[in-house]
Design an enzyme around this catalytic site. Structure first.
Site, PDB file in Angstrom:
ATOM      1  N   GLN A 148      -4.864  -1.395   9.378  1.00 26.69           N
ATOM      2  CA  GLN A 148      -4.592  -2.754   8.869  1.00 26.69           C
ATOM      3  C   GLN A 148      -5.409  -4.031   9.855  1.00 26.69           C
ATOM      4  O   GLN A 148      -5.372  -3.812  10.784  1.00 26.69           O
ATOM      5  CB  GLN A 148      -3.315  -3.089   8.460  1.00 26.69           C
ATOM      6  CG  GLN A 148      -3.188  -4.434   7.933  1.00 26.69           C
ATOM      7  CD  GLN A 148      -3.515  -4.218   6.179  1.00 26.69           C
ATOM      8  OE1 GLN A 148      -3.678  -3.349   5.661  1.00 26.69           O
ATOM      9  NE2 GLN A 148      -3.748  -5.617   5.637  1.00 26.69           N
ATOM     10  N   ASP A 177     -10.740   3.064   3.312  1.00 26.22           N
ATOM     11  CA  ASP A 177     -11.238   1.731   3.413  1.00 26.22           C
ATOM     12  C   ASP A 177     -12.658   1.448   2.846  1.00 26.22           C
ATOM     13  O   ASP A 177     -13.072   0.372   2.467  1.00 26.22           O
ATOM     14  CB  ASP A 177     -10.772   0.980   4.422  1.00 26.22           C
ATOM     15  CG  ASP A 177      -9.634  -0.178   4.379  1.00 26.22           C
ATOM     16  OD1 ASP A 177      -9.205  -0.576   3.399  1.00 26.22           O
ATOM     17  OD2 ASP A 177      -9.095  -0.290   5.510  1.00 26.22           O
ATOM     18  N   LYS A 234       0.809  -1.245  -0.012  1.00 31.53           N
ATOM     19  CA  LYS A 234       0.119  -0.182   0.150  1.00 31.53           C
ATOM     20  C   LYS A 234       0.851   1.382  -0.013  1.00 31.53           C
ATOM     21  O   LYS A 234       0.526   2.326  -0.727  1.00 31.53           O
ATOM     22  CB  LYS A 234      -0.745   0.066   1.003  1.00 31.53           C
ATOM     23  CG  LYS A 234      -2.219  -1.228   0.958  1.00 31.53           C
ATOM     24  CD  LYS A 234      -2.919  -1.385   2.449  1.00 31.53           C
ATOM     25  CE  LYS A 234      -3.773  -2.471   2.153  1.00 31.53           C
ATOM     26  NZ  LYS A 234      -4.725  -2.825   3.315  1.00 31.53           N
TER      27      LYS A 234
HETATM   28  N1  GUN Z   1      -6.736  -6.711   5.685  1.00 24.62           N
HETATM   29  C1  GUN Z   1      -6.861  -7.442   4.778  1.00 24.62           C
HETATM   30  N2  GUN Z   1      -7.566  -6.713   3.579  1.00 24.62           N
HETATM   31  C2  GUN Z   1      -7.519  -5.368   4.141  1.00 24.62           C
HETATM   32  C3  GUN Z   1      -8.297  -4.383   3.746  1.00 24.62           C
HETATM   33  O1  GUN Z   1      -8.623  -4.007   2.501  1.00 24.62           O
HETATM   34  N3  GUN Z   1      -8.051  -3.156   4.693  1.00 24.62           N
HETATM   35  C4  GUN Z   1      -7.445  -3.173   5.777  1.00 24.62           C
HETATM   36  N4  GUN Z   1      -7.597  -2.199   6.549  1.00 24.62           N
HETATM   37  N5  GUN Z   1      -7.193  -4.363   6.406  1.00 24.62           N
HETATM   38  C5  GUN Z   1      -7.262  -5.419   5.398  1.00 24.62           C
END
Ligand code: GUN
Length: 283
Positions: free
Chosen positions: A97, A120, A53
């Site tokens: 996350q 998100d 990311k």
């Molecule tokens: N953990 C796995 N996929 C995601 C996601 O798309 N966003 C977040 N915040 N955590 C994750």
């Protein structure tokens, strides 16, 4: 019939280029779009995802920071940190996350993020906005799936879309997005009785269960479009989706591969949400 592939890597590249253009326009006005990512604990997969990311962001001209905290961080400290980021005008997007350590209430943590910075799309306000067709942020995975359908010029109006999987971050928002395009939508789950009888009626099938071979060729109407959200490992340890790809591609008209399908699109849509957040906050 052999299905055509919807190339997630190629489409994600196009979308990243669009985001880069929007980012340049903002930076030219003196606004540097910024994404703050928080990782608590040392889950190995989360470490990989958050690194991606950050790299995706910086390659597109967005700035991103990854804040890492120990697994025994208190929930109160995490909430306090999020509130500080909410109040920081230099931060446009906040992503915590998941999964979080067990002593934390994930939903409470997510609800602490300002809806204006919820890139998100997991906040209850974002889910509600999607439900009523108001402006919010769409969760990245179903948003990416919609972009894939758009990329092949697929007209959803009047079509029957079947979503397999009912998670809050994929299945349910996916169903809302399809419904907003005037598709008829059926949401199933892995326990749905005679799933094939339902999927065989579908013009579009989105498989998002997290289990191999949830969808096999006998369950697909000839010419259907199949979107595979799954991320699993097969017996040889290779990445595979929820769809029996080799079988289903003989029946479908379009299909997304795994890897190289929905995965890169999810990553690209986070960048779209982040630039969108920055634009809204600076307009
Ligand atoms: N953990 C796995 N996929 C995601 C996601 O798309 N966003 C977040 N915040 N955590 C994750």
């Amino acid at each position: 019939m052999t299905a055509q592939l919807i190339d997630g890597n190629a489409l994600a590249r196009t979308i990243r280029a669009e985001v880069a253009g929007r980012t340049q326009a903002l930076t030219a006005r003196g606004v540097q779009p910024h994404l703050s990512i928080i990782l608590v604990g040392d889950d190995p997969a989360s470490q990989v995802y958050t690194r991606h990311k950050v790299n995706d962001s910086t390659e597109t001209g967005l700035s991103a920071t990854l804040e890492r905290y120990p697994a025994d961080m208190s929930e109160a400290d995490l909430l306090a940190r999020i509130r500080t980021l909410n109040d920081d005008p230099k931060v446009h997007g906040i992503l915590v996350q998941l999964p979080l350590p067990k002593h934390m209430d994930s939903q409470k943590v997510i609800e602490t993020i300002s809806p204006a910075k919820d890139v998100d799309g997991f906040h209850i306000a974002s889910a509600g906005a999607l439900m009523i067709g108001a402006k919010g942020f769409w969760p990245c995975t179903p948003y990416g799936c919609m972009k894939m359908l758009e990329s092949i010029g697929y007209q959803l109006r009047g079509k029957h879309a079947v979503v397999i999987g009912r998670s809050n971050i994929v299945g349910k928002p996916m169903a809302m997005m399809l419904l907003a395009q005037s598709a008829t939508v059926t949401i199933c789950h892995s326990a749905t009785a005679d799933l094939g009888a339902i999927t065989r009626q579908a013009d579009v099938i989105v498989a998002a269960v997290g289990k191999r071979n949830v969808l096999t060729a006998d369950m697909v109407k000839p010419g259907a479009v199949v979107i595979d959200v799954g991320m699993n490992r097969n017996d040889e340890g290779k990445l595979c989706g929820d769809v029996d790809f080799e079988g289903v591609r003989q029946v479908a008209s379009w299909i997304t591969p795994v890897p190289g399908g929905v995965g890169p699109m999810t990553r690209a849509m986070l960048l779209v949400n982040t630039i969108e957040a920055a634009e809204r906050q600076s307009s």
